[in-house]
Design an enzyme around this catalytic site. Structure first.
Site, PDB file in Angstrom:
ATOM      1  N   GLN A  52      28.494  17.131  35.333  1.00 20.46           N
ATOM      2  CA  GLN A  52      28.509  16.914  33.882  1.00 20.46           C
ATOM      3  C   GLN A  52      27.992  18.186  33.208  1.00 20.46           C
ATOM      4  O   GLN A  52      26.857  18.603  33.449  1.00 20.46           O
ATOM      5  CB  GLN A  52      27.615  15.733  33.501  1.00 20.46           C
ATOM      6  CG  GLN A  52      27.672  15.422  32.013  1.00 20.46           C
ATOM      7  CD  GLN A  52      26.743  14.285  31.598  1.00 20.46           C
ATOM      8  OE1 GLN A  52      25.533  14.351  31.802  1.00 20.46           O
ATOM      9  NE2 GLN A  52      27.299  13.241  31.020  1.00 20.46           N
TER      10      GLN A  52
ATOM     11  N   TYR B  54      23.953  14.898  21.932  1.00 20.75           N
ATOM     12  CA  TYR B  54      23.882  16.320  22.273  1.00 20.75           C
ATOM     13  C   TYR B  54      24.930  17.103  21.470  1.00 20.75           C
ATOM     14  O   TYR B  54      25.676  16.521  20.669  1.00 20.75           O
ATOM     15  CB  TYR B  54      23.993  16.500  23.793  1.00 20.75           C
ATOM     16  CG  TYR B  54      22.803  15.829  24.475  1.00 20.75           C
ATOM     17  CD1 TYR B  54      21.500  16.224  24.155  1.00 20.75           C
ATOM     18  CD2 TYR B  54      22.967  14.766  25.354  1.00 20.75           C
ATOM     19  CE1 TYR B  54      20.391  15.597  24.717  1.00 20.75           C
ATOM     20  CE2 TYR B  54      21.858  14.133  25.920  1.00 20.75           C
ATOM     21  CZ  TYR B  54      20.578  14.546  25.600  1.00 20.75           C
ATOM     22  OH  TYR B  54      19.485  13.911  26.140  1.00 20.75           O
TER      23      TYR B  54
ATOM     24  N   ARG C 268      20.601   3.501  36.525  1.00 22.19           N
ATOM     25  CA  ARG C 268      19.338   2.973  37.052  1.00 22.19           C
ATOM     26  C   ARG C 268      19.530   2.053  38.249  1.00 22.19           C
ATOM     27  O   ARG C 268      18.735   2.070  39.192  1.00 22.19           O
ATOM     28  CB  ARG C 268      18.584   2.238  35.931  1.00 22.19           C
ATOM     29  CG  ARG C 268      18.083   3.180  34.872  1.00 22.19           C
ATOM     30  CD  ARG C 268      17.668   2.448  33.628  1.00 22.19           C
ATOM     31  NE  ARG C 268      18.801   1.791  32.980  1.00 22.19           N
ATOM     32  CZ  ARG C 268      18.712   1.091  31.857  1.00 22.19           C
ATOM     33  NH1 ARG C 268      17.543   0.954  31.264  1.00 22.19           N
ATOM     34  NH2 ARG C 268      19.780   0.535  31.316  1.00 22.19           N
TER      35      ARG C 268
ATOM     36  N   CYS D 103      19.241  12.903  34.501  1.00 21.67           N
ATOM     37  CA  CYS D 103      18.317  14.026  34.353  1.00 21.67           C
ATOM     38  C   CYS D 103      17.072  13.794  35.206  1.00 21.67           C
ATOM     39  O   CYS D 103      16.451  12.736  35.124  1.00 21.67           O
ATOM     40  CB  CYS D 103      17.896  14.175  32.898  1.00 21.67           C
ATOM     41  SG  CYS D 103      19.215  14.740  31.836  1.00 21.67           S
TER      42      CYS D 103
ATOM     43  N   ALA E 280      23.107  15.938  33.605  1.00 23.18           N
ATOM     44  CA  ALA E 280      23.567  16.869  32.581  1.00 23.18           C
ATOM     45  C   ALA E 280      23.161  18.289  33.010  1.00 23.18           C
ATOM     46  O   ALA E 280      21.981  18.546  33.268  1.00 23.18           O
ATOM     47  CB  ALA E 280      22.936  16.515  31.245  1.00 23.18           C
TER      48      ALA E 280
ATOM     49  N   ARG F 122      32.457  12.416  28.394  1.00 19.55           N
ATOM     50  CA  ARG F 122      31.594  11.260  28.107  1.00 19.55           C
ATOM     51  C   ARG F 122      31.339  11.220  26.606  1.00 19.55           C
ATOM     52  O   ARG F 122      30.961  12.225  26.011  1.00 19.55           O
ATOM     53  CB  ARG F 122      30.272  11.337  28.865  1.00 19.55           C
ATOM     54  CG  ARG F 122      29.341  10.185  28.494  1.00 19.55           C
ATOM     55  CD  ARG F 122      28.129  10.028  29.387  1.00 19.55           C
ATOM     56  NE  ARG F 122      28.370   9.025  30.406  1.00 19.55           N
ATOM     57  CZ  ARG F 122      27.404   8.343  31.044  1.00 19.55           C
ATOM     58  NH1 ARG F 122      26.139   8.574  30.788  1.00 19.55           N
ATOM     59  NH2 ARG F 122      27.710   7.443  31.960  1.00 19.55           N
TER      60      ARG F 122
HETATM   61  C1  LIG Z   1      16.592   8.800  34.351  1.00 10.82           C
HETATM   62  C2  LIG Z   1      17.883   8.818  33.589  1.00 10.82           C
HETATM   63  C3  LIG Z   1      18.521  10.018  33.352  1.00 10.82           C
HETATM   64  C4  LIG Z   1      19.742  10.052  32.667  1.00 10.82           C
HETATM   65  N1  LIG Z   1      20.408  11.244  32.524  1.00 10.82           N
HETATM   66  C5  LIG Z   1      21.652  11.254  32.002  1.00 10.82           C
HETATM   67  C6  LIG Z   1      22.423  12.438  32.019  1.00 10.82           C
HETATM   68  O1  LIG Z   1      22.011  13.464  32.536  1.00 10.82           O
HETATM   69  N2  LIG Z   1      23.669  12.397  31.457  1.00 10.82           N
HETATM   70  C7  LIG Z   1      24.167  11.244  30.903  1.00 10.82           C
HETATM   71  O2  LIG Z   1      25.290  11.255  30.405  1.00 10.82           O
HETATM   72  N3  LIG Z   1      23.453  10.117  30.894  1.00 10.82           N
HETATM   73  C8  LIG Z   1      22.226  10.083  31.437  1.00 10.82           C
HETATM   74  N4  LIG Z   1      21.517   8.917  31.472  1.00 10.82           N
HETATM   75  C9  LIG Z   1      22.143   7.686  30.942  1.00 10.82           C
HETATM   76  C10 LIG Z   1      22.840   6.975  32.077  1.00 10.82           C
HETATM   77  O3  LIG Z   1      23.917   7.780  32.573  1.00 10.82           O
HETATM   78  C11 LIG Z   1      23.417   5.632  31.648  1.00 10.82           C
HETATM   79  O4  LIG Z   1      24.400   5.834  30.672  1.00 10.82           O
HETATM   80  C12 LIG Z   1      22.370   4.676  31.117  1.00 10.82           C
HETATM   81  O5  LIG Z   1      21.169   4.743  31.886  1.00 10.82           O
HETATM   82  C13 LIG Z   1      22.875   3.236  31.128  1.00 10.82           C
HETATM   83  O6  LIG Z   1      23.322   2.888  32.424  1.00 10.82           O
HETATM   84  P1  LIG Z   1      22.405   2.022  33.460  1.00 10.82           P
HETATM   85  O7  LIG Z   1      22.095   0.724  32.741  1.00 10.82           O
HETATM   86  O8  LIG Z   1      23.275   1.862  34.666  1.00 10.82           O
HETATM   87  O9  LIG Z   1      21.152   2.799  33.740  1.00 10.82           O
HETATM   88  C14 LIG Z   1      20.291   8.853  32.150  1.00 10.82           C
HETATM   89  C15 LIG Z   1      19.620   7.647  32.357  1.00 10.82           C
HETATM   90  C16 LIG Z   1      18.440   7.617  33.077  1.00 10.82           C
HETATM   91  C17 LIG Z   1      17.784   6.296  33.321  1.00 10.82           C
END
Ligand SMILES: Cc1cc2nc3c(=O)[nH]c(=O)nc-3n(C[C@H](O)[C@H](O)[C@H](O)COP(=O)(O)O)c2cc1C
Length: 344
Positions: free
Chosen positions: A77, A159, A301, A2, A34, A207
């Site tokens: 998504q 959600y 990230r 997001c 999303a 997911r």
């Molecule tokens: C800035 C940001 C936005 C995210 N937006 C979404 C999203 O839109 N949809 C989703 O399923 N997960 C979202 N997540 C969760 C990530 O997809 C992921 O599951 C989570 O950050 C853990 O993975 P990572 O350790 O690689 O960051 C978001 C995470 C971050 C940091």
């Protein structure tokens, strides 16, 4: 991920840069953030959506741009925030919108709020359930027209569809609440409708949050049952995340902390899985795949921190990957003075 940068649900120039940077870095697949199927299905006023002709044109512009210059597949998504909607963007606190911030009425399975200071949602009526399902279908149609290669239903992170699965948020007494079979019914109905709309030759997945990390919440065992049911309806993969349904959650964070959920669902439901969460190293990702704990690794990230992650991982693991034509000369084998081991 997001971005809270959209205008009236439409992608803007930021999305060209944001998604564009990943597209030339040779990830196998780039997913949108999303993307809400309706205006009130957004988390905030700044969320991406796909519920109007303007939204569709704006997102198509971004996807076309990524295709013109990038080398990756593109996925979307599709999401509905349910009771977690009508919220401030994280930079403004991420709490429920106050009366002077143009809040909207949220919907959910039951009139149970996300937390003490959150909006109490309206429980979806039969008509409401049909409307939201139709919105998922309409957004799927738009995504197919835009030309995405893959789609995923957001059934995780607290959600709307996850709210139906979890007994903590779903307290209905009709055929959409109660025992597991009933709590799964609405997400499965939405999946079925989307599957019959999404092109049969393109992958469609879901997911999920494999656990709520709260006693009495959605569990790993139930996730396996849900994954089996989805598979029987033509689901191609489960993208396994966890949590975010209930603020009381206690998560033992650490590198790859969600991998065991993926491994279990993959083995017990016999479906392809993605794993995500604190995976940052090439060899860590490689071990997960080669040991059969997941079919794909997703980074959030880590990829934002290093949009060239896939190039660097390929380099470390000694395999070739694709480069955009314009960047071909930065490939390490092109300058052996700096990377002598790549002189071949
Ligand atoms: C800035 C940001 C936005 C995210 N937006 C979404 C999203 O839109 N949809 C989703 O399923 N997960 C979202 N997540 C969760 C990530 O997809 C992921 O599951 C989570 O950050 C853990 O993975 P990572 O350790 O690689 O960051 C978001 C995470 C971050 C940091």
């Amino acid at each position: 991920m997001c971005q809270y940068a959209a205008e009236n649900g439409s992608a803007v120039d930021w999305h060209l840069m944001h998604l564009g940077q990943f597209c030339m870095g040779a990830a196998g697949l780039v997913m949108t953030e999303a993307t809400a199927v309706s205006k009130t299905g957004r988390i905030s006023h700044k969320c991406l959506g796909l519920y109007s002709d303007e939204n569709e044109a704006a997102l198509k512009r971004v996807v076309d741009f990524c295709r013109q210059y990038g080398v990756t597949a593109m996925g979307i998504q599709l999401a509905h925030a349910g009771r977690k909607g009508s919220a401030q963007v994280p930079a403004k606190g991420g709490q429920a919108l106050s009366a002077d911030e143009n809040p909207w009425t949220t919907v959910a399975p039951s009139t149970v709020s996300f937390g003490p200071d959150w909006h109490v949602p309206q429980a979806l009526t039969r008509q409401g359930l049909a409307t939201v399902k139709a919105e998922f279908v309409a957004a799927t149609d738009r995504a197919a027209r835009i030309g995405f290669d893959l789609a995923e239903l957001h059934c995780a992170h607290g959600y709307l569809l996850h709210q139906f699965l979890s007994p903590l948020s779903n307290q209905r007494s009709d055929e959409y609440g109660g025992k597991l079979e009933y709590r799964m019914r609405y997400p499965l109905e939405v999946f079925e409708a989307v599957r019959s709309t999404w092109p049969a030759d393109k992958p469609l997945g879901v997911r999920i949050s494999a656990t709520d990390w709260v006693d009495g919440g959605w569990s790993e065992e139930e996730s396996v049952v849900f994954a089996r049911a989805l598979k029987s309806l033509g689901c191609d993969f489960i993208d396994v995340s966890s949590g975010a349904l209930d603020p009381r959650q206690k998560i033992p964070l650490g590198p790859g902390y969600q991998v065991p959920f993926s491994a279990r669902i993959r083995e017990q439901a016999r479906i392809k899985t993605w794993t995500v969460g604190m995976i940052t190293k090439a060899r860590q990702a490689e071990e997960i795949i080669s040991s059969g704990k997941a079919d794909m690794v997703a980074l959030a990230r880590g990829m934002m921190f290093d949009p060239r992650w896939a190039w660097h991982a390929a380099e470390e693991l000694g395999v070739d990957t694709q480069y955009s034509e314009m960047y071909a000369r930065c490939r390490p084998d092109q300058w052996p003075q700096v990377f002598p081991w790549r002189d071949r």
